[in-house]
Design a protein around this motif. Sequence first.
Motif, mmCIF file in Angstrom:
data_model
loop_
_atom_site.group_PDB
_atom_site.id
_atom_site.type_symbol
_atom_site.label_atom_id
_atom_site.label_comp_id
_atom_site.label_asym_id
_atom_site.label_seq_id
_atom_site.Cartn_x
_atom_site.Cartn_y
_atom_site.Cartn_z
ATOM 1 N N VAL A 106 94.778 58.701 23.301
ATOM 2 C CA VAL A 106 95.400 57.465 22.828
ATOM 3 C C VAL A 106 94.308 56.511 22.369
ATOM 4 O O VAL A 106 93.445 56.105 23.154
ATOM 5 N N ARG A 107 94.332 56.154 21.091
ATOM 6 C CA ARG A 107 93.298 55.295 20.506
ATOM 7 C C ARG A 107 93.615 53.808 20.731
ATOM 8 O O ARG A 107 94.751 53.439 21.011
ATOM 9 N N SER A 108 92.615 52.977 20.541
ATOM 10 C CA SER A 108 92.786 51.538 20.771
ATOM 11 C C SER A 108 93.777 50.929 19.791
ATOM 12 O O SER A 108 94.500 49.990 20.136
ATOM 13 N N TYR A 109 93.826 51.438 18.551
ATOM 14 C CA TYR A 109 94.735 50.888 17.546
ATOM 15 C C TYR A 109 96.156 51.444 17.685
ATOM 16 O O TYR A 109 97.033 51.103 16.885
ATOM 17 N N GLU A 110 96.395 52.274 18.703
ATOM 18 C CA GLU A 110 97.717 52.847 18.923
ATOM 19 C C GLU A 110 98.446 52.201 20.098
ATOM 20 O O GLU A 110 99.525 52.652 20.486
ATOM 21 N N VAL A 111 97.873 51.147 20.660
ATOM 22 C CA VAL A 111 98.476 50.492 21.810
ATOM 23 C C VAL A 111 98.812 49.047 21.473
ATOM 24 O O VAL A 111 98.311 48.469 20.504
ATOM 25 N N GLY A 112 99.691 48.458 22.297
ATOM 26 C CA GLY A 112 100.059 47.064 22.139
ATOM 27 C C GLY A 112 99.222 46.165 23.019
ATOM 28 O O GLY A 112 98.223 46.601 23.618
ATOM 29 N N PRO A 113 99.607 44.895 23.134
ATOM 30 C CA PRO A 113 98.844 43.945 23.960
ATOM 31 C C PRO A 113 98.750 44.366 25.422
ATOM 32 O O PRO A 113 97.805 43.979 26.111
ATOM 33 N N ASP A 114 99.722 45.152 25.908
ATOM 34 C CA ASP A 114 99.691 45.590 27.297
ATOM 35 C C ASP A 114 98.896 46.879 27.494
ATOM 36 O O ASP A 114 98.910 47.475 28.569
ATOM 37 N N LYS A 115 98.215 47.335 26.442
ATOM 38 C CA LYS A 115 97.353 48.521 26.461
ATOM 39 C C LYS A 115 98.123 49.829 26.657
ATOM 40 O O LYS A 115 97.548 50.846 27.043
ATOM 41 N N THR A 116 99.424 49.810 26.383
ATOM 42 C CA THR A 116 100.212 51.044 26.423
ATOM 43 C C THR A 116 100.575 51.439 24.992
ATOM 44 O O THR A 116 100.698 50.581 24.108
ATOM 45 N N ALA A 117 100.737 52.729 24.782
ATOM 46 C CA ALA A 117 101.063 53.235 23.453
ATOM 47 C C ALA A 117 102.391 52.654 22.972
ATOM 48 O O ALA A 117 103.348 52.524 23.741
ATOM 49 N N THR A 118 102.446 52.299 21.703
ATOM 50 C CA THR A 118 103.670 51.755 21.131
ATOM 51 C C THR A 118 104.647 52.882 20.809
ATOM 52 O O THR A 118 104.270 54.057 20.734
ATOM 53 N N LEU A 119 105.910 52.521 20.595
ATOM 54 C CA LEU A 119 106.910 53.512 20.213
ATOM 55 C C LEU A 119 106.528 54.146 18.881
ATOM 56 O O LEU A 119 106.708 55.360 18.687
ATOM 57 N N GLU A 120 105.991 53.349 17.962
ATOM 58 C CA GLU A 120 105.553 53.883 16.667
ATOM 59 C C GLU A 120 104.497 54.967 16.861
ATOM 60 O O GLU A 120 104.512 55.999 16.181
ATOM 61 N N THR A 121 103.575 54.742 17.792
ATOM 62 C CA THR A 121 102.546 55.738 18.076
ATOM 63 C C THR A 121 103.161 57.036 18.567
ATOM 64 O O THR A 121 102.796 58.130 18.111
ATOM 65 N N LEU A 122 104.116 56.947 19.488
ATOM 66 C CA LEU A 122 104.750 58.145 20.028
ATOM 67 C C LEU A 122 105.490 58.915 18.939
ATOM 68 O O LEU A 122 105.395 60.143 18.862
ATOM 69 N N LEU A 123 106.204 58.200 18.079
ATOM 70 C CA LEU A 123 106.929 58.867 16.995
ATOM 71 C C LEU A 123 105.968 59.494 15.993
ATOM 72 O O LEU A 123 106.229 60.567 15.450
ATOM 73 N N ASN A 124 104.849 58.818 15.742
ATOM 74 C CA ASN A 124 103.832 59.390 14.845
ATOM 75 C C ASN A 124 103.261 60.687 15.406
ATOM 76 O O ASN A 124 103.002 61.644 14.665
ATOM 77 N N LEU A 125 103.055 60.725 16.721
ATOM 78 C CA LEU A 125 102.539 61.936 17.354
ATOM 79 C C LEU A 125 103.550 63.077 17.243
ATOM 80 O O LEU A 125 103.167 64.239 17.031
ATOM 81 N N LEU A 126 104.828 62.767 17.370
ATOM 82 C CA LEU A 126 105.856 63.799 17.215
ATOM 83 C C LEU A 126 105.824 64.375 15.804
ATOM 84 O O LEU A 126 105.873 65.592 15.600
ATOM 85 N N GLN A 127 105.740 63.497 14.820
ATOM 86 C CA GLN A 127 105.710 63.964 13.429
ATOM 87 C C GLN A 127 104.453 64.772 13.137
ATOM 88 O O GLN A 127 104.511 65.832 12.511
ATOM 89 N N GLU A 128 103.319 64.276 13.594
ATOM 90 C CA GLU A 128 102.054 64.942 13.308
ATOM 91 C C GLU A 128 101.992 66.338 13.915
ATOM 92 O O GLU A 128 101.574 67.299 13.258
ATOM 93 N N THR A 129 102.412 66.474 15.167
ATOM 94 C CA THR A 129 102.354 67.790 15.812
ATOM 95 C C THR A 129 103.359 68.759 15.212
ATOM 96 O O THR A 129 103.099 69.963 15.147
ATOM 97 N N ALA A 130 104.498 68.252 14.766
ATOM 98 C CA ALA A 130 105.477 69.119 14.108
ATOM 99 C C ALA A 130 104.899 69.713 12.832
ATOM 100 O O ALA A 130 105.006 70.923 12.571
ATOM 101 N N LEU A 131 104.243 68.874 12.029
ATOM 102 C CA LEU A 131 103.645 69.356 10.773
ATOM 103 C C LEU A 131 102.462 70.278 11.048
ATOM 104 O O LEU A 131 102.258 71.269 10.344
#
Length: 368
Positions: A106-131
């Motif tokens: 999990v990269r620094s630009y993939e998290v929100g102010p609370d330092k947890t991954a955003t929903l957008e990040t999780l969905l991006n990971l789903l798309q990336e691994t599928a491809l």
Amino acid sequence: MAHTLSSSIYCSRVLIRCSSSERGGQHRSNAAVRVNGAAHRTPLQVGSALETSINRSLAELSAPLLTTDGQERSRQNIPTEKQVEDPFRQAQIVEGGVRYQQTVVVRSYEVGPDKTATLETLLNLLQETALNHVWMSGLLGDGFGATHGMTKNNLIWVVSRMHVQVEHYPIWGEVLEIDTWVGSSGKNGMRRDWLIRGRVSGNVFVRATSTWVMMNKNTRRLSKMPDEVRAEISPWFIDRHAIQEEATEKIIKLDSNAKHVDSNLKTIPDQFLHHHQLRSIILEYRKECGSSDVVQSICQPDEGSVSPGENVNMVRGPSLLPEIINGHHSLAGALHQWPTKYTHLLQLKAGDGYEEIVRGRTTWKKKL
């Protein structure tokens, strides 16, 4: 009348650099491979097999470029046959050569102010691994995830349904292991599932399942699955489900003209999002839209989904409470609890009316 928004599509690119260190002109067998600037000795370090694989991949990347199509495929390093490991993506094909597994950080630009991954990040990971799964299968043709048989028949994949459950949100720097696989869905569809786990703890963070169908790229109409395509993808099918859905939950249709839908409710308010996080989302796609289309977004809370003890005295500004939705636009008489389930509708402006694009259902929980 609800707010209208101009939809936008964003694309991102990830640059991955890999290198090995040398000293005194002699290659060190235990040299670390660097991915996005971070040194990794495991699981990338596999001795001469890794070195051979990387050298082969680098040789393919530096091959002469002859045609426009050839240039693109060479730059993407698209394999023409099945691969069992990908040292650049820290990925491998497991479980009899059909399930895809990739390790990510999990990269620094993939998290929100609370330092947890955003929903957008999780969905991006789903798309990336599928491809990436299709990429390693050797079946990738022209386009995102389209096989050679699909390219021949001018077909592309479109998602018709998506269900994501978030048990825990990964934090910045956490190493994740993502598994994805495919299975059959009716006569003309394909199911794709995902599991995202902590690599160290093994705890499941995210479960997801989706249904995909084929659409003709030229006519933009859904298509039956050709036998040629079925023969390509069916050997990859696994009869396993990340989410056990005994019966598909039906999402009700919101009436955009109904009095109980407030004209200003285009999204869930910030006050709610500051204290809650998404637990589950179901999306049902009905129609495609373009980057210049004007869309309308509305949502309606479940009045029966209020959790005991959910106090909203901290609210400042508009909310989605039942009394407000019924027309009493003040916080004075509003309930002192937040609903935790919402129904969403995204629709496309078409003449004097609207056409459905997506129906959605979200469930929320308080942040810890």
